[in-house]
Design an enzyme around this catalytic site. Structure first.
Site: not given
Length: 153
Positions: A17, A41, A90, A128
């Site tokens: 990040h 969440k 990515r 993450s």
């Protein structure tokens, strides 16, 4: 003024990040790191911890601002007058996911362009999700998170 939003949960923020964010700085006058609050969440780190961590990490970067937001990301773009949304990718799977979201966002808010930056090869495996798993299992996350964040973890 060219304002970009870099949205995410940052649970936790990773070296990937930070790399995307720092490489994007020359492109914009201001980048708002938007920590999205998703009440449905349950994150690993409390939202207050994530906010404190990012504020500390970027305290010397005058172009970077950290803000919490809830709801649609395009609505937050309107609120902060962002004309760009910054995302890192990515892999091909990331690209497909980000492309779909960018197209939906473009339909909902035509004035905002999504800018996709490719991660550096050495960060392509860092996410993450993986870092959270390492944390949950009491592993060493130091290679995957910025140095200044370790006290928060």
């Amino acid at each position: 003024m060219k304002i970009a939003l870099f949205p995410g949960s940052f649970d936790p923020i990773t070296v990937a990040h930070v790399d995307i964010l720092m490489r994007a700085l020359p492109l914009f006058d201001k980048i708002v790191v938007g920590i999205g609050i998703n009440s449905s969440k349950q994150g690993l780190l409390p939202i207050e911890t994530r906010e404190a961590m990012l504020r500390e990490l970027f305290k010397n970067e005058t172009q970077i601002e950290v803000q919490l937001y809830e709801g649609l990301t395009v609505n937050f773009c309107r609120q902060i007058n962002a004309s760009y949304m910054l995302r890192g990718i990515r892999s091909a799977a990331d690209f497909e996911y980000e492309r779909a979201i960018a197209q939906i966002n473009q339909t909902m808010l035509p004035g905002v362009e999504t800018i996709l930056l490719l991660s550096k090869p050495e960060y392509s495996a860092v996410s993450s999700t993986i870092v959270r798993d390492i944390l949950r299992n009491k592993g060493d996350v130091s290679p995957f998170v910025p140095k200044g964040t370790l006290p928060y973890l």
